[in-house]
Enzyme design. Structure first.
Site, PDB file in Angstrom:
ATOM      1  N   ASP A 184       0.964  -1.519   0.251  1.00 41.73           N
ATOM      2  CA  ASP A 184       0.176  -0.020   0.040  1.00 41.73           C
ATOM      3  C   ASP A 184       0.503   0.876   0.014  1.00 41.73           C
ATOM      4  OD1 ASP A 184      -2.691   1.452   0.322  1.00 41.73           O
ATOM      5  OD2 ASP A 184      -2.300   1.514   1.965  1.00 41.73           O
ATOM      6  N   HIS A 185       0.307   2.352  -0.286  1.00 37.80           N
ATOM      7  CA  HIS A 185       0.843   3.389   0.172  1.00 37.80           C
ATOM      8  C   HIS A 185       0.061   4.035   1.069  1.00 37.80           C
ATOM      9  CE1 HIS A 185       1.577   3.334  -4.535  1.00 37.80           C
ATOM     10  NE2 HIS A 185       2.815   3.216  -3.772  1.00 37.80           N
ATOM     11  N   LEU A 230      -4.732   4.669   0.028  1.00 34.75           N
ATOM     12  CA  LEU A 230      -5.677   3.647  -0.495  1.00 34.75           C
ATOM     13  C   LEU A 230      -5.779   3.410  -2.095  1.00 34.75           C
ATOM     14  CD1 LEU A 230      -9.441   6.191   0.256  1.00 34.75           C
ATOM     15  CD2 LEU A 230      -8.711   4.113   1.318  1.00 34.75           C
ATOM     16  N   HIS A 231      -4.275   2.229  -1.864  1.00 35.60           N
ATOM     17  CA  HIS A 231      -3.416   1.189  -3.069  1.00 35.60           C
ATOM     18  C   HIS A 231      -3.397   0.237  -2.460  1.00 35.60           C
ATOM     19  CE1 HIS A 231      -2.494   5.773  -3.938  1.00 35.60           C
ATOM     20  NE2 HIS A 231      -3.568   5.908  -4.467  1.00 35.60           N
ATOM     21  N   PRO A 232      -3.924  -0.712  -1.601  1.00 36.55           N
ATOM     22  CA  PRO A 232      -4.273  -2.168  -1.534  1.00 36.55           C
ATOM     23  C   PRO A 232      -3.415  -2.429  -2.855  1.00 36.55           C
ATOM     24  CG  PRO A 232      -6.544  -1.617  -1.132  1.00 36.55           C
ATOM     25  CD  PRO A 232      -5.605  -0.306  -1.595  1.00 36.55           C
TER      26      PRO A 232
END
Length: 584
Positions: A296-297, A470-472
């Protein structure tokens, strides 16, 4: 719904919408999309008005509202993760920023065994096929795809100050962060078209909903896979009222994302046998990589107050909402027609990385993602965080109930390199925001504030305040090694037949930007692999690589004559003055 389909796509989100469009183009093929959320009604302004993006997150009508387990390196905090609970998936509730990532991301993918056809040259034609870049098509950008994207105007005084400050800090502008040179600062592409959000559902699914061979079922939750030996033959589904039914399928394609796809695999007996047995599930196919490698980020907001009334803060007042809504509804314009993430850029925070590891989103207001602002003051901020963290997490079911969220842990801040990069990130951002261009506007840093200065104070603040971007991704990675889940040449789940995965979970490593564009590219490429089409031929336009003697602009651009053609974009370590790099 029919009793049987050639393809059953589990998840009507970003990848599922694209696959449904491409696979159903063959009239002899029947396709069903199962979406556990509801329809994305055109009359719903919270989905389609770009500026309303803060409202769906946390709202159970739009958001599955996941959260992590207590993160051990963040003081035991549980970090909320919004995921779209509606057709279009997270593309219906995200920030609408369109970033492909760097060419180096895909060349890194291709460096893994079996992944040679996922380098930048092979991915580029699929990026181009899916997009219509309103700013113009060229060797790097597409001009006739379903995803039409506007470029942010970034015309307010605060955006202009930001661009000027990046130059004063020693960084260059670029024409297009998705084109020849990602590194630098520019207006951003956005999935906004004619003043409205253009989700994957609107771009890919809605235009083909009248196809007789395509069915879309909403409020239809897949609870398990049906098997014959190691072949998947269908899907168990629960509809409203807890009505159970099964659908037979020639093939099942999981498009649920980095949480749902590994969850459904594990619920169906595919994964690490120890994890499955602990959850009360009998193992069927041993694949220890299912749910592992999660990435993630993480991001923070570096916020300043503004001395001048030039931010968009006044538009947050509730009494202005009717006017904003009317402008947007009747004229496709006004404050409501922008996501306000209109510009930003990419830099390297140190000389050890080959391409950017830090992305900036600049916003002409000091506000959190949920819409809360510091006392309604005028302000501005940058959203920042490391793009290529070496932190790894996991997704695991804890019981056999498909309605229970899985256990999610990212292990944020768990590595020495990640913590080091976070210190570099904050110092690089402060270096830019302290430039003379902001002098007329800057009323001082309010988050984290001047009391957060030493390396340890920065890490402590990040642990306390950071949110997910919100980058899983990466939890069912492509590859052929022992921890790989998906075959990169077919998208089939190893050890199975009739089962594929196409979504962010198949990334081997996260890309250095928002992940929506890479997800759509993967879906476009996967559609050809699944349908048996001849893959698009690789393309080899030059791309900027720092330190390799590349011109700042595409070869042949007359602007290069004003520069040394071996000009190098500096990293933050060289752009910052020595005293600013020193730590307390």
């Amino acid at each position: 719904m029919r009793a049987r389909y050639d393809y059953v796509i589990v998840g009507g989100g970003s990848a599922g919408s694209a696959l449904a469009n491409r696979l159903s183009a063959d009239e002899s093929t029947t396709v069903l999309v199962l979406e556990a959320g509801r329809a994305d009604f055109l009359v719903d302004p919270l989905i389609h008005m770009p500026a309303a993006l803060m409202f769906p997150s946390g709202n159970p009508l739009y958001d599955w509202a996941y959260e992590t387990d207590p993160e051990p390196h963040m003081g035991g905090r549980k970090v909320p993760h919004a995921r779209g609970k509606v057709l279009g998936g997270s593309s219906s509730i995200n920030g609408m920023i369109f970033q492909r990532g760097n060419a180096g991301d895909y060349d890194k993918w291709a460096s893994f065994e079996g992944m040679q056809d996922w380098d930048y040259a092979h991915c580029l034609p699929y990026f181009k096929r899916m997009e219509t870049c309103v700013a113009g098509a060229d060797a790097w950008r597409g001009g006739s795809g379903p995803l039409k994207m506007e470029r942010g105007p970034a015309s307010s005084p605060l955006f202009q100050a930001f661009f000027e400050a990046t130059g004063q800090a020693g960084y260059s502008r670029t024409d297009d962060v998705n084109g020849y040179r990602q590194e630098g600062f520019a207006p951003f592409d956005r999935n906004v078209y004619r003043g409205s959000r253009l989700s994957a559902s609107r771009a890919y699914l809605r235009p083909v909903r009248d196809r007789k061979n395509l069915d879309v079922a909403t409020l239809a939750m897949a609870t398990g896979l049906r098997w014959s030996g190691n072949r998947v033959t269908g899907v168990d589904v629960v509809r409203p009222g807890r009505r159970h039914q099964s659908v037979e399928a020639g093939e099942v394609i999981l498009c649920g994302g980095a949480f749902n796809s590994p969850q459904l695999l594990q619920l169906s007996g595919v994964g690490d046998p120890e994890v499955l047995r602990a959850a009360g599930v009998e193992p069927r196919v041993e694949l220890p990589g299912v749910g592992e490698n999660l990435q993630d980020h993480l991001e923070v907001y570096l916020q300043h107050t503004s001395l001048q009334p030039v931010s968009i803060a006044p538009w947050l007042k509730k009494w202005k909402a009717p006017w904003i809504g009317a402008q947007w509804l009747f004229f496709d314009s006004g404050v409501g027609a922008s996501n306000h993430f209109e510009a930003g850029g990419f830099i390297r925070t140190n000389d050890e990385v080959a391409y950017p590891n830090l992305m900036f989103h600049f916003l002409p207001i000091a506000v959190r993602y949920d819409g809360t602002a510091p006392e309604g003051k005028h302000g501005f901020q940058v959203h920042i965080g490391p793009m290529n963290s070496d932190v790894r997490g996991r997704v695991r079911i804890t019981d056999a109930d498909p309605f229970h969220h899985p256990s999610i842990l990212f292990n944020y801040l768990s590595t020495e390199n990640d913590r080091r990069e976070w210190v570099e990130v904050i110092r690089a951002a402060r270096h830019i925001l302290s430039q003379p261009a902001f002098a007329a506007f800057d009323g001082g840093e309010i988050s984290p504030g001047p009391s957060v200065d030493s390396d340890q104070e920065i890490i402590d603040w990040v642990a306390q305040d950071a949110e997910t971007a919100l980058h899983p991704s990466c939890s069912a990675k492509m590859g052929v090694d022992d921890m790989a889940v998906v075959d990169p040449g077919s998208m089939r789940v190893h050890g199975t037949e009739g089962l594929r995965v196409v979504d962010a979970s198949v990334f081997p490593t996260i890309t250095n930007g928002n992940i929506y564009a890479p997800v759509m590219m993967v879906a476009e490429k996967a559609a050809d692999l699944i349908a048996g089409n001849t893959p698009l031929a690789p393309e080899h336009p030059p791309v900027f690589r720092a330190g390799e003697g590349m011109p700042l602009y595409p070869p042949g651009d007359p602007r290069n004559e004003a520069w040394d053609t071996r000009a190098e974009v500096p990293s933050a370590a060289r752009a910052m003055a020595p005293h600013e790099k020193e730590t307390s």
